[in-house]
Design a protein around this motif. Structure first.
Motif, PDB file in Angstrom:
ATOM      1  N   VAL A 265       0.863  -1.182   0.000  1.00 33.35           N
ATOM      2  CA  VAL A 265       0.000   0.000   0.000  1.00 33.35           C
ATOM      3  C   VAL A 265       0.899   1.232   0.000  1.00 33.35           C
ATOM      4  O   VAL A 265       1.713   1.417   0.912  1.00 33.35           O
ATOM      5  CB  VAL A 265      -0.909   0.018   1.243  1.00 33.35           C
ATOM      6  CG1 VAL A 265      -1.782   1.272   1.240  1.00 33.35           C
ATOM      7  CG2 VAL A 265      -1.764  -1.240   1.304  1.00 33.35           C
ATOM      8  N   THR A 278      -4.889  10.277   3.958  1.00 31.97           N
ATOM      9  CA  THR A 278      -4.554   9.723   2.644  1.00 31.97           C
ATOM     10  C   THR A 278      -4.128   8.268   2.742  1.00 31.97           C
ATOM     11  O   THR A 278      -4.598   7.407   1.982  1.00 31.97           O
ATOM     12  CB  THR A 278      -3.422  10.546   1.991  1.00 31.97           C
ATOM     13  OG1 THR A 278      -3.854  11.891   1.843  1.00 31.97           O
ATOM     14  CG2 THR A 278      -3.059   9.981   0.624  1.00 31.97           C
ATOM     15  N   SER A 282      -5.954   4.843   1.395  1.00 32.55           N
ATOM     16  CA  SER A 282      -5.240   3.929   0.491  1.00 32.55           C
ATOM     17  C   SER A 282      -5.314   2.499   1.008  1.00 32.55           C
ATOM     18  O   SER A 282      -5.531   1.554   0.236  1.00 32.55           O
ATOM     19  CB  SER A 282      -3.777   4.358   0.349  1.00 32.55           C
ATOM     20  OG  SER A 282      -3.681   5.618  -0.295  1.00 32.55           O
TER      21      SER A 282
END
Length: 318
Positions: A265, A278, A282
């Motif tokens: 990731v 963020t 993700s």
């Protein structure tokens, strides 16, 4: 203001100059410094990008341990709706190092196993720095049993330096509890996904990471022992931790190449601690994709796929 790691000193120096210029402007001692500030901001951004493009394994270890990095509770808060924690192992006690419960992930019921280190002194003590005792792993087994009974996928969030090595934990069967949790994870008839969000340390991690899909954040680490521990054993010198980190292949990039994990990731430039929302989103996208890939698989198919995955690791590394 960010807490800078040692190797981030060039960025800290530039951003320090920006703060000085802003202070001068606020006092009326500087004339039109916006252009200079913008130039320095661009330089800081590029310097950060250059540093993170070539991190050493030891530097990644420092990033994985960064105190401002999003913790398990941040991921639960950002991704899981209606989270209901379930406490206790029905045997000895509650273990706050391992948070477990039920909730909804993007419309789907899920069971959560999450290792929480704590974000400040008080919470770190409460959660025992993410180091679970036997009752934590026995609680994990209880929740996995419940998930299988109701055909609910299991998501585990791994972030621990290792299982708690204290005398009391050993007296209550730490090794046996870890082994049973590992065995339960391997034999589950429901989809299981594990995300290593910080440190994946030794048996303390694998006990809840025996999943169909194991994902790692870009700057997380996953190892059989800490670099410091390995250095102490191999060289009887914990200061050689940097050498140990390099030789142990503990980074997400190394482990993907070796087939130990299934995906990475990506993190924002400068690490997940610089843009928590963020990186949490993700991770959520990666979990959603992994769950979608297992949709419709029977219990036997899930067990067989998981078995083949872990046998393949042994064949690759053997």
């Amino acid at each position: 203001m960010h807490s800078y790691l040692e190797f981030e000193k060039p960025v800290a120096d530039i951003e320090g100059k920006i703060q000085e210029l802003r202070a001068l402007a606020a006092d009326g001692e500087a004339v039109n410094i916006e252009d200079e500030i913008e130039r320095l901001k661009a330089k800081a951004s590029q310097t950060l990008k250059d540093l993170y493009a070539k991190l050493t394994p030891w530097q990644k270890t420092l990033v994985a341990r960064h105190p401002d990095r999003p913790h398990a509770l941040d991921y639960i808060s950002g991704l899981i709706e209606d989270f209901t924690p379930l406490a206790g192992d029905r045997n000895f006690a509650e273990d706050n190092a391992l948070i477990a419960g039920l909730g909804r992930f993007r419309g789907q019921s899920v069971a959560i196993l999450a290792q929480e280190k704590g974000a400040d002194t008080q919470s770190r003590l409460k959660h025992n720095f993410g180091m679970a005792r036997p009752e934590g792993y026995r609680k994990a087994v209880r929740i996995m049993d419940m998930a299988e009974r109701f055909s609910i996928p299991v998501i585990s969030l791994v972030d621990t330096a290792g299982a708690y090595p204290g005398r009391g934990a050993e007296e209550r069967g730490q090794a046996e509890a870890i082994a049973r949790s590992t065995d339960k994870g391997l034999g589950l008839g429901t989809p299981t996904i594990s995300v290593i969000i910080g440190e994946g340390g030794s048996g303390g991690a694998i006990a809840v990471a025996t999943a169909n899909k194991v994902l790692m954040l870009e700057h997380a680490i996953y190892s059989v022992i800490s670099p410091e521990g390995a250095a102490s054993i191999l060289w009887r010198d914990s200061t050689k931790a940097q050498d140990a980190a390099t030789n142990m292949k503990i980074t997400a990039q190394d482990l993907l190449q070796l087939g130990v994990i299934d995906g990475i990731v990506s993190e924002p430039v400068g690490g997940g601690h610089r843009a928590k929302e963020t990186v949490i989103n993700s991770a959520g996208g990666a979990i959603e994709a992994a769950l979608a890939g297992m949709a419709g698989m029977s219990a036997d198919e899930l067990r067989k796929a998981r078995r083949e995955k872990f046998l393949a690791i042994g064949r690759t590394l053997g």
